[in-house]
Design a protein around this motif. Structure first.
Motif: not given
Length: 323
Positions: A106-109, A300-304, A316-320
């Motif tokens: 959702k764009g939160l920092d 990553e599995q949770l994202v999938t 989601v940009k996991l590197d961020e």
């Protein structure tokens, strides 16, 4: 830093997603010096087994050694902690990974700065699981298809992982009906037949099996090897503007997690000091793993899975997000 309007909007989204919560105290400003000269930091925590390491770290002086004075602020759930951290009311917070993935999407920092707790990775010997009543005819997760399952929060890590248990057992996860119940209310609902199964974590897992309930599956184990369930986080702005404080917090948490992992008796002893778990129950619990490392593959599995279930619309940009 995000505007307060954006923070409130994100909080509303999380609340809509079912993360019931109580407001955090905002009476104490963070960032001031404590009496001993340490940097005072506020950390939002949930009074559950998962956060035992930070209480032990405080007792053992790991944070004081880093020049930090902890002010641990209990909250009912991450829906209150996430906006408190992103608005600057608190410096750090604890939350399950799915809530942070949703907040980041959702764009939160949001920036994870330390591991929190993980699955033990042992089927039948994890700190979370799916229970059915002692007289239930359901004998595997496959049987949950078309049934009603209680989770503490809808559209979060627990229904996501229950769906994976059903899927792995060969059932149809899309036909499972989830209802939201607080953990303390689940046992009674199961006994009254209001639900067919419940997903619980400790101490409710031990209390349920002690009452005769049957463990159907360990849903965290079914989801990913050594699933990272909870983490500590702050904002990206804090990482940039207060790198020394963040580095010290991370270092103290690593010591705390390692100490908790190596001293399970100390974990059981500290639980009654900040939860309603009594000493006798604490002695029987299956403790989480307190690995000091975030298992990226499990996230990553949770994202999938979350994308597949419609909880997340995009990657989601996991590197961020991750360390």
């Amino acid at each position: 830093m995000k505007s307060y309007t954006a923070v409130l909007a994100a909080a509303a989204l999380l609340l809509t997603a079912g993360c019931s919560s109580a407001p955090l105290s905002q009476s104490q400003a963070s960032g001031s010096a404590a009496a001993g000269g340490e940097q005072k930091i506020q950390v939002g925590v949930i009074p559950i087994v998962d956060v035992a390491p930070i209480y032990l770290g405080q007792q053992q002086g790991f944070f004081k050694d880093e020049g930090l004075a902890l002010d641990l602020v209990p909250a009912q759930g991450g829906a209150a902690i996430v906006p408190a951290v992103t608005s600057g009311t608190m410096d750090f917070g604890f939350s399950n990974v799915s809530s942070l993935l949703l907040a980041k999407s959702k764009g939160l920092d949001i920036k994870v700065v330390s591991a929190g707790n993980s699955s033990t990775g042992e089927q039948g010997k994890d700190f979370g699981g799916i229970l059915v009543g002692k007289d239930s005819t359901i004998s595997s997760a496959t049987g949950l298809a078309g049934k009603t399952v209680a989770v503490n929060t809808l559209n979060n890590i627990n229904d996501t992982t229950v769906r994976e248990s059903v899927r792995k057992a060969g059932g149809d996860p899309s036909s499972v009906k989830f209802v939201e119940l607080a953990f303390p209310d689940m046992q009674a609902a199961l006994e009254r037949g209001q639900v067919d199964a419940v997903q619980v974590v400790e101490p409710f897992l031990t209390l349920g099996t002690g009452a005769g309930d049957k463990l159907l599956s360990s849903n965290y184990v079914d989801t990913a090897k050594d699933l990272t369930v909870g983490t500590y986080f702050t904002t990206g702005s804090n990482v940039s503007s207060k790198p020394d404080v963040v580095k010290k917090f991370t270092a103290a948490m690593e010591k705390s997690l390692k100490y908790a992992q190596d001293n399970p008796d100390a974990v059981r002893k500290v639980l009654p000091t900040y939860t309603k778990i009594d000493a006798a129950t604490a002695a029987k619990l299956v403790l989480p793993s307190f690995s000091p490392y975030v298992n990226r593959a499990s996230v990553e599995q949770l994202v999938t899975l979350s994308k597949g279930d419609g909880l997340l619309k995009d990657d989601v940009k996991l590197d961020e997000l991750l360390p």
